[in-house]
Write a protein that holds these residues in place. Sequence first.
Motif, PDB file in Angstrom:
ATOM      1  N   ILE A  12     -58.722 -15.236   9.638  1.00  0.00           N
ATOM      2  CA  ILE A  12     -58.534 -14.205   8.543  1.00  0.00           C
ATOM      3  C   ILE A  12     -58.095 -15.130   7.184  1.00  0.00           C
ATOM      4  O   ILE A  12     -57.528 -15.897   7.188  1.00  0.00           O
ATOM      5  CB  ILE A  12     -57.643 -13.180   8.819  1.00  0.00           C
ATOM      6  CG1 ILE A  12     -58.243 -12.366  10.023  1.00  0.00           C
ATOM      7  CG2 ILE A  12     -57.270 -12.108   7.608  1.00  0.00           C
ATOM      8  CD1 ILE A  12     -57.281 -11.422  10.665  1.00  0.00           C
ATOM      9  N   LEU A  13     -58.959 -14.918   6.017  1.00  0.00           N
ATOM     10  CA  LEU A  13     -58.611 -15.387   4.714  1.00  0.00           C
ATOM     11  C   LEU A  13     -58.077 -14.345   3.780  1.00  0.00           C
ATOM     12  O   LEU A  13     -58.504 -13.199   3.820  1.00  0.00           O
ATOM     13  CB  LEU A  13     -59.890 -16.103   4.146  1.00  0.00           C
ATOM     14  CG  LEU A  13     -60.370 -17.178   5.086  1.00  0.00           C
ATOM     15  CD1 LEU A  13     -61.494 -17.929   4.579  1.00  0.00           C
ATOM     16  CD2 LEU A  13     -59.414 -18.267   5.435  1.00  0.00           C
ATOM     17  N   LYS A  14     -57.295 -14.779   2.642  1.00  0.00           N
ATOM     18  CA  LYS A  14     -56.976 -13.971   1.508  1.00  0.00           C
ATOM     19  C   LYS A  14     -57.399 -14.342   0.411  1.00  0.00           C
ATOM     20  O   LYS A  14     -57.524 -15.780   0.204  1.00  0.00           O
ATOM     21  CB  LYS A  14     -55.611 -13.502   1.695  1.00  0.00           C
ATOM     22  CG  LYS A  14     -54.736 -14.559   1.263  1.00  0.00           C
ATOM     23  CD  LYS A  14     -53.310 -13.684   1.340  1.00  0.00           C
ATOM     24  CE  LYS A  14     -52.084 -14.697   1.040  1.00  0.00           C
ATOM     25  NZ  LYS A  14     -50.841 -14.034   1.011  1.00  0.00           N
ATOM     26  N   THR A  15     -57.661 -13.604  -0.548  1.00  0.00           N
ATOM     27  CA  THR A  15     -58.011 -13.777  -2.069  1.00  0.00           C
ATOM     28  C   THR A  15     -57.630 -12.689  -2.950  1.00  0.00           C
ATOM     29  O   THR A  15     -57.159 -11.411  -2.155  1.00  0.00           O
ATOM     30  CB  THR A  15     -59.548 -14.184  -2.202  1.00  0.00           C
ATOM     31  OG1 THR A  15     -59.818 -14.804  -3.418  1.00  0.00           O
ATOM     32  CG2 THR A  15     -60.369 -12.886  -2.009  1.00  0.00           C
ATOM     33  N   ILE A  16     -57.681 -12.987  -4.118  1.00  0.00           N
ATOM     34  CA  ILE A  16     -57.183 -11.767  -5.049  1.00  0.00           C
ATOM     35  C   ILE A  16     -58.414 -11.563  -5.954  1.00  0.00           C
ATOM     36  O   ILE A  16     -59.271 -12.161  -6.578  1.00  0.00           O
ATOM     37  CB  ILE A  16     -56.007 -12.225  -5.982  1.00  0.00           C
ATOM     38  CG1 ILE A  16     -54.795 -12.609  -5.041  1.00  0.00           C
ATOM     39  CG2 ILE A  16     -55.756 -11.203  -7.278  1.00  0.00           C
ATOM     40  CD1 ILE A  16     -53.629 -12.888  -5.776  1.00  0.00           C
ATOM     41  N   GLU A  17     -59.026 -10.294  -6.056  1.00  0.00           N
ATOM     42  CA  GLU A  17     -60.049  -9.735  -6.655  1.00  0.00           C
ATOM     43  C   GLU A  17     -59.467  -8.684  -7.595  1.00  0.00           C
ATOM     44  O   GLU A  17     -59.054  -7.748  -7.044  1.00  0.00           O
ATOM     45  CB  GLU A  17     -61.333  -9.293  -5.606  1.00  0.00           C
ATOM     46  CG  GLU A  17     -61.973 -10.446  -5.016  1.00  0.00           C
ATOM     47  CD  GLU A  17     -62.850 -11.135  -5.854  1.00  0.00           C
ATOM     48  OE1 GLU A  17     -63.354 -10.547  -6.822  1.00  0.00           O
ATOM     49  OE2 GLU A  17     -63.031 -12.604  -5.455  1.00  0.00           O
TER      50      GLU A  17
END
Length: 71
Positions: A12-17
Motif C-alpha cells: 500500500i502506497l500513499k500520495t496526495i492528489e
Amino acid sequence: MYVSLPYVIGTILKTIESDKVQYDKVHHYIVREKIQVVLELCYDTSPRLSVPIDIERLEEKWTVCDSNCET
C-alpha cells in the motif's frame, strides 16, 4: 534475468492528489526495456487500475504506507 523491484505486489502506497491523501496498492509490474508499475488506485474506496507508471515517477510521487496509515 534478474530484476530488482522496489515494492512487493500488494504494498500500500500513499500520495496526495488534489490536496487529498490517496491510498493505492501495487497491482503488477511490466518488465520491458523500462520497468513500469500498475497501481490499483483508491483501492479502498473506488478501485481502478492506473496506466503504467515509470518506477522513477512512482518513487518521486508515492511513499510506502506503514502500519500507522489510516485508510
